[in-house]
Design a protein around this motif. Sequence first.
Motif, mmCIF file in Angstrom:
data_model
loop_
_atom_site.group_PDB
_atom_site.id
_atom_site.type_symbol
_atom_site.label_atom_id
_atom_site.label_comp_id
_atom_site.label_asym_id
_atom_site.label_seq_id
_atom_site.Cartn_x
_atom_site.Cartn_y
_atom_site.Cartn_z
ATOM 1 N N GLN A 122 0.833 -1.208 0.000
ATOM 2 C CA GLN A 122 0.000 0.000 0.000
ATOM 3 C C GLN A 122 0.874 1.267 0.000
ATOM 4 O O GLN A 122 0.528 2.272 0.585
ATOM 5 N N TRP A 123 1.992 1.213 -0.707
ATOM 6 C CA TRP A 123 3.006 2.267 -0.601
ATOM 7 C C TRP A 123 2.507 3.623 -1.068
ATOM 8 O O TRP A 123 2.925 4.666 -0.541
ATOM 9 N N ARG A 124 1.629 3.663 -2.050
ATOM 10 C CA ARG A 124 1.156 4.968 -2.541
ATOM 11 C C ARG A 124 0.379 5.711 -1.457
ATOM 12 O O ARG A 124 0.633 6.895 -1.199
ATOM 13 N N LEU A 125 -0.552 5.024 -0.825
ATOM 14 C CA LEU A 125 -1.335 5.639 0.240
ATOM 15 C C LEU A 125 -0.451 5.929 1.455
ATOM 16 O O LEU A 125 -0.583 6.973 2.106
ATOM 17 N N CYS A 126 0.481 5.017 1.730
ATOM 18 C CA CYS A 126 1.407 5.221 2.852
ATOM 19 C C CYS A 126 2.301 6.437 2.615
ATOM 20 O O CYS A 126 2.562 7.225 3.532
ATOM 21 N N LEU A 127 2.753 6.609 1.373
ATOM 22 C CA LEU A 127 3.606 7.749 1.034
ATOM 23 C C LEU A 127 2.830 9.056 1.180
ATOM 24 O O LEU A 127 3.367 10.061 1.679
ATOM 25 N N PHE A 128 1.569 9.035 0.788
ATOM 26 C CA PHE A 128 0.714 10.222 0.943
ATOM 27 C C PHE A 128 0.587 10.600 2.420
ATOM 28 O O PHE A 128 0.736 11.766 2.794
ATOM 29 N N VAL A 129 0.334 9.595 3.256
ATOM 30 C CA VAL A 129 0.221 9.841 4.696
ATOM 31 C C VAL A 129 1.545 10.352 5.262
ATOM 32 O O VAL A 129 1.574 11.283 6.069
ATOM 33 N N GLY A 130 2.657 9.762 4.824
ATOM 34 C CA GLY A 130 3.962 10.168 5.322
ATOM 35 C C GLY A 130 4.306 11.606 4.975
ATOM 36 O O GLY A 130 4.773 12.372 5.827
ATOM 37 N N ILE A 131 4.069 12.001 3.725
ATOM 38 C CA ILE A 131 4.409 13.361 3.288
ATOM 39 C C ILE A 131 3.528 14.396 3.980
ATOM 40 O O ILE A 131 4.023 15.415 4.489
ATOM 41 N N THR A 132 2.220 14.150 4.013
ATOM 42 C CA THR A 132 1.325 15.110 4.670
ATOM 43 C C THR A 132 1.604 15.176 6.166
ATOM 44 O O THR A 132 1.490 16.235 6.788
ATOM 45 N N SER A 133 2.003 14.039 6.729
ATOM 46 C CA SER A 133 2.309 13.996 8.157
ATOM 47 C C SER A 133 3.530 14.841 8.489
ATOM 48 O O SER A 133 3.526 15.615 9.451
ATOM 49 N N VAL A 134 4.598 14.708 7.692
ATOM 50 C CA VAL A 134 5.825 15.434 8.015
ATOM 51 C C VAL A 134 5.646 16.932 7.804
ATOM 52 O O VAL A 134 6.158 17.749 8.588
ATOM 53 N N ILE A 135 4.889 17.332 6.799
ATOM 54 C CA ILE A 135 4.640 18.763 6.595
ATOM 55 C C ILE A 135 3.814 19.321 7.748
ATOM 56 O O ILE A 135 4.102 20.407 8.283
#
Length: 295
Positions: free
Chosen positions: A220-233
């Motif tokens: 589920q890397w695409r959704l995980c990457l979205f969560v990771g990027i929005t989380s760090v910002i």
Amino acid sequence: MEIWIYFTLLAAFMQAVRTAGQKQLSAHLNAMATTSVRYVYALPFAWGYLFWLLDYRDIDVPELNSSFIQYAVTASVMQIIGTACLIAAFQYRNFAVSTSLAKTEAIQAAIVGALIFSAPLSAWGWFSVIIGVLGVLILSKVRFTYNDVFKNPGAGFGLASGLGLAITMLLVRESSLALNTDLVLSAAVTLVFMITVQSVMSLVYVYLQNKQQLWVMLTQWRLCLFVGITSVIGSIGWFTASSFQAVAYVKALGQVEILITLVITYRFFKEKISLKEYLGMVLILASVLILLLWA
């Protein structure tokens, strides 16, 4: 406007977006694995931000003293607990009640800050926080009945989440101030330290609990990457704002997150706004104005 206001508004917007992603992700992963995604996929971007900041501002990395490490490690644990409780609340039937109670984070931050961290608010500050929380609860469009609040385990998870995240941000502020350096940099160092610790802790826990979840985190890397990027910002916003201003004020202003969510919902789904929702919006806006003008 002061710098903490800009960072808070950035954090509120990104949190609204990230929460939507986490809610989708929770359909594929359990609570701790979903929590782990927030840190693991954010980690490289957090380090990248720190390296860029060090180069751009031409400042050396401050020494990580014992006070910083104690505050930051405790904050790391509290944030994992708070996030896991919020995701656990997603899985209960009374989802709206559970997540609405998590939004009491602002008032919990004000109370804990005043009692434990010697961070009292002014009279206007307390008024701003209280009416803001009331506005959020009104906008949640739920009825807080006895069965929903006292017989719903999700409600307990919601309150626990609010408390855990409130304590986290209070400790983040203490961690950042303990470094005695440029506040933007100290916030970034605190963020990178915490996300690194949290990535290791959460991955170890997920591996021991159910290592099959690690494979799902990859598929589920695409959704995980979205969560990771929005989380760090979002975290950059929260950490920096809390370094410049008392956490209760930051979280009070951060309640505009629900207004952002509401605007996005009505903009895309063309739903009408009820009189009760208008009242909630007015209370939140009044809270923000009082905070910015008098608190």
